[in-house]
Design an enzyme around this catalytic site. Structure first.
Site, short mmCIF file in Angstrom:
data_model
loop_
_atom_site.label_atom_id
_atom_site.label_comp_id
_atom_site.label_asym_id
_atom_site.label_seq_id
_atom_site.Cartn_x
_atom_site.Cartn_y
_atom_site.Cartn_z
N ARG A 16 -12.83 -4.27 -7.09
CA ARG A 16 -12.64 -5.01 -5.84
C ARG A 16 -13.95 -5.09 -5.07
O ARG A 16 -14.64 -4.09 -4.90
CB ARG A 16 -11.57 -4.27 -5.00
CG ARG A 16 -11.18 -4.98 -3.73
CD ARG A 16 -10.12 -4.20 -2.98
NE ARG A 16 -10.66 -2.98 -2.41
CZ ARG A 16 -9.99 -2.21 -1.54
NH1 ARG A 16 -8.76 -2.51 -1.19
NH2 ARG A 16 -10.54 -1.12 -1.04
N PHE B 248 0.86 -1.18 0.00
CA PHE B 248 0.00 0.00 0.00
C PHE B 248 0.90 1.24 0.00
O PHE B 248 1.82 1.33 0.82
CB PHE B 248 -0.90 -0.02 1.24
CG PHE B 248 -2.02 0.97 1.19
CD1 PHE B 248 -3.22 0.65 0.56
CD2 PHE B 248 -1.88 2.22 1.75
CE1 PHE B 248 -4.26 1.57 0.51
CE2 PHE B 248 -2.91 3.15 1.70
CZ PHE B 248 -4.10 2.82 1.08
N TYR C 280 -11.08 1.49 10.68
CA TYR C 280 -12.30 1.91 9.94
C TYR C 280 -12.68 0.90 8.85
O TYR C 280 -13.67 1.07 8.17
CB TYR C 280 -12.13 3.31 9.35
CG TYR C 280 -10.82 3.54 8.61
CD1 TYR C 280 -10.65 3.12 7.30
CD2 TYR C 280 -9.76 4.15 9.25
CE1 TYR C 280 -9.45 3.30 6.64
CE2 TYR C 280 -8.55 4.34 8.60
CZ TYR C 280 -8.40 3.91 7.29
OH TYR C 280 -7.21 4.09 6.64
N LYS C 281 -11.86 -0.15 8.67
CA LYS C 281 -12.19 -1.16 7.66
C LYS C 281 -13.02 -2.26 8.33
O LYS C 281 -14.14 -2.00 8.73
CB LYS C 281 -10.90 -1.66 7.00
CG LYS C 281 -10.24 -0.55 6.17
CD LYS C 281 -8.89 -0.90 5.60
CE LYS C 281 -8.35 0.28 4.79
NZ LYS C 281 -6.92 0.22 4.52
N ASP D 134 1.61 -4.81 8.63
CA ASP D 134 0.45 -3.94 8.49
C ASP D 134 -0.77 -4.84 8.37
O ASP D 134 -0.86 -5.67 7.45
CB ASP D 134 0.64 -3.07 7.24
CG ASP D 134 -0.51 -2.10 7.00
OD1 ASP D 134 -1.62 -2.36 7.51
OD2 ASP D 134 -0.31 -1.10 6.30
C1 LIG Z 1 -6.12 1.43 4.39
C2 LIG Z 1 -4.67 1.18 4.49
C3 LIG Z 1 -3.81 2.11 5.09
C4 LIG Z 1 -4.33 3.44 5.54
O1 LIG Z 1 -3.40 4.18 6.25
P1 LIG Z 1 -3.86 5.42 7.14
O2 LIG Z 1 -2.60 6.10 7.48
O3 LIG Z 1 -4.58 4.86 8.34
O4 LIG Z 1 -4.76 6.26 6.30
C5 LIG Z 1 -2.49 1.78 5.24
N1 LIG Z 1 -2.01 0.58 4.81
C6 LIG Z 1 -2.82 -0.32 4.20
C7 LIG Z 1 -2.26 -1.62 3.76
C8 LIG Z 1 -4.15 -0.04 4.01
O5 LIG Z 1 -4.94 -0.91 3.39
#
Ligand SMILES: *Cc1c(COP(=O)(O)O)cnc(C)c1O
Length: 400
Positions: free
Chosen positions: A359, A106, A211-212, A186
Site C-alpha cells: 500500500r 478494519f 495521526y494519519k 469511521d
Molecule cells: C487506523 C484505523 C483505526 C485505528 O483505531 P485506533 O483505535 O485509533 O487505534 C480504526 N479504524 C480504521 C478504519 C483505521 O484505519
C-alpha cells in the site's frame, strides 16, 4: 512541504498511516513541555485552557469534516470512541438489536462491536439477543434494503484500509434512515484528505483518528462527531468525570454534560492533544476540495508511471481510477512484504497489509510530483531486478 519535517532523501508514502511532523507541532511540543508543564504547572489547566482543549481541537476538526461547531470533540482512540457511540446508538434504537458492518472492515471496528455485543448479551450467558452481522462490501446496499427494518446500526469505514475502496456516505445514510437505521461512519482514511459534509449528509455519528492524514503524531487522540439533534437523547456508558456536567462539583452521582462533551471520559492527554492542535493549523486556509484534487493527480500520475515502466506486471488491488479510491494505491503480490522492505531500504516508505497487499499513500500537503516519479522508478527497478527475493527483505518486523 515547507510546513513539514521530512528526513533527507526520504520519499514518504505512508502519511496515511502516520502523518509526518509539522514544524508547528514540534514547536508546540517544546512549548507545552518546557513552559506550560515545566514552568506554569497546574495553573495551566486554566491559564493555557488545557481544560478547553478537547472541544477547541474538535472545533478545528469540524470544518475539515463538514460538521457544525460544537458537534465534534477530541478524545480517546477510534476503538474506545466506537464503543461509546455504538452503545449510545443502540439505546436510541432500543427495539432493534443488530449492528451491520462489512466483513473486511478494519478489524478494531469489528472487535469493538463484538466486545459490546458480548457485554450486552451477558458475560458467560447464552443469550444471543445482540448481534454483529457482516457482509461483503458489494452487498451492503442490498442487505440494508432487504433487511434494514431489522437493523439498529450501520457501522462502516468510509475508505477501506486495504483497497482504498470508498462508500457513498450520503446515499447509504439516506437509505439507512429510510429504514430507521442509525449510521456510524469511521473516517480514519478520509479525514483531512477527502471532502466530507457530515452535517449536510445528515450523518448520525462518526469517529476518526488524527495521526494519519491529520498529522497529529503517534497515538494522537481521536475524535467523535454526533449530530446535534441527537445530543439530548444520548447515554454513553463510559461515564467518566470529564463527561460530567460539572466535573469540579465532585458530585457523587453522574449527570452528563449537555453537548458533545458528554463523550469525554477521563483526563485528556494534554501533551499529545496540544501537538495535534498545532498540527491542525497546517490546514488553515486550505480547502479539502483542493487537497483532494492534488491527491487524485498524484495518485494517477504514480499509477501511469508504474504502468509505463512495468506494463501490467503488478496487479492492482484497488479501484482502477484514482477518483474512485481514497488517497492510496494498493497492489497485490505474493511477495508484497519483501517488496515493501526493499522499497524501505531505498528510502521509499510504504507499508504492507496482510496477507499480500503493498500500500502506498499520497499525502498531498507535502508530496511533490517529483517524489512520486522517483518512487515509481524505484518500485519498477525492484520488481524488474527481483532484488526483493534477497533473504534480508523477508525478515518480519512486529509492526508492518
Ligand atoms: C487506523 C484505523 C483505526 C485505528 O483505531 P485506533 O483505535 O485509533 O487505534 C480504526 N479504524 C480504521 C478504519 C483505521 O484505519
Amino acid at each position: 512541504m515547507a510546513e513539514f519535517h521530512i528526513p533527507n532523501d526520504v520519499i514518504y508514502l505512508d502519511g496515511n498511516s502516520l502523518g509526518p511532523l509539522p514544524y508547528k507541532a514540534k514547536n508546540r511540543a517544546l512549548e507545552v513541555v518546557n513552559q506550560q508543564w515545566g514552568e506554569d504547572l497546574i495553573a495551566s489547566w486554566n491559564t493555557h485552557d488545557w481544560i478547553g482543549l478537547p472541544l477547541k481541537v474538535g472545533n478545528k476538526i469540524a470544518p475539515l469534516i463538514g460538521a457544525v461547531q460544537n458537534s465534534v470533540v477530541c478524545c480517546d482512540s477510534i476503538s474506545v470512541n466506537l464503543f461509546k457511540v455504538l452503545s449510545a446508538a443502540l439505546k436510541i434504537n432500543a427495539n432493534r438489536t443488530k449492528i451491520l458492518s462489512q466483513t473486511d472492515n478494519f478489524p478494531t471496528d469489528l472487535y469493538m462491536a463484538q466486545g459490546l455485543v458480548k457485554q450486552l448479551n451477558g458475560i458467560g450467558g447464552n443469550d444471543e439477543k445482540y448481534q454483529l452481522v457482516t457482509t461483503d462490501a458489494d452487498v451492503i446496499f442490498n442487505t440494508l434494503e432487504q433487511d434494514g427494518n431489522d437493523i439498529a446500526i450501520l457501522m462502516l469505514t468510509h475508505v477501506n484500509f486495504r483497497s482504498g475502496d470508498s462508500y457513498d456516505i450520503e446515499r447509504l445514510t439516506q437509505l439507512a434512515h429510510a429504514k430507521g437505521v442509525l449510521v456510524v461512519w469511521d473516517l480514519a482514511h478520509s479525514a483531512g484528505v477527502l471532502p466530507l459534509s457530515l452535517s449536510e449528509w445528515q450523518v448520525d455519528f462518526a469517529v476518526g483518528c488524527t495521526y494519519k492524514f491529520l498529522n497529529g503524531g503517534p497515538g494522537a487522540p481521536g475524535f467523535v462527531y454526533v449530530a446535534p439533534h441527537l445530543m439530548d437523547s444520548l447515554d454513553q456508558p463510559l461515564s467518566g468525570w470529564m463527561g460530567h456536567k460539572k466535573p469540579f462539583s465532585f458530585d457523587p452521582s453522574y449527570t452528563k454534560a449537555n453537548g458533545i462533551q458528554q463523550f469525554l471520559c477521563g483526563t485528556p492527554s494534554i501533551i499529545s492533544m496540544s501537538v495535534l492542535d498545532a498540527a491542525l493549523d497546517v490546514f488553515d486556509g486550505i480547502s479539502i476540495a483542493r487537497v483532494r484534487d492534488k491527491s487524485i493527480a498524484l495518485n494517477s500520475f504514480f499509477q501511469s508511471c508504474v504502468e509505463q515502466l512495468l506494463g501490467s506486471s503488478l496487479t492492482l488491488a484497488c479501484p482502477f481510477k484514482a477518483q474512485d479510491r481514497g488517497s492510496q494505491i494498493s497492489f497485490q503480490h505474493p511477495q508484497a512484504y519483501a517488496i515493501c522492505q526493499a522499497l524501505i531500504s531505498k528510502n521509499v516508505i510504504a507499508d504492507f497489509r496482510a496477507p499480500n497487499i503493498l500500500r502506498l499513500g499520497f499525502s498531498p500537503l507535502f508530496l511533490r510530483f517529483k517524489d512520486v516519479l522517483i518512487a515509481a522508478q524505484i518500485l519498477s527497478e525492484i520488481i524488474s531486478s527481483e532484488i526483493f527475493l534477497k533473504e534480508e527483505f523477508h525478515i518480519k518486523n512486529t509492526v508492518t
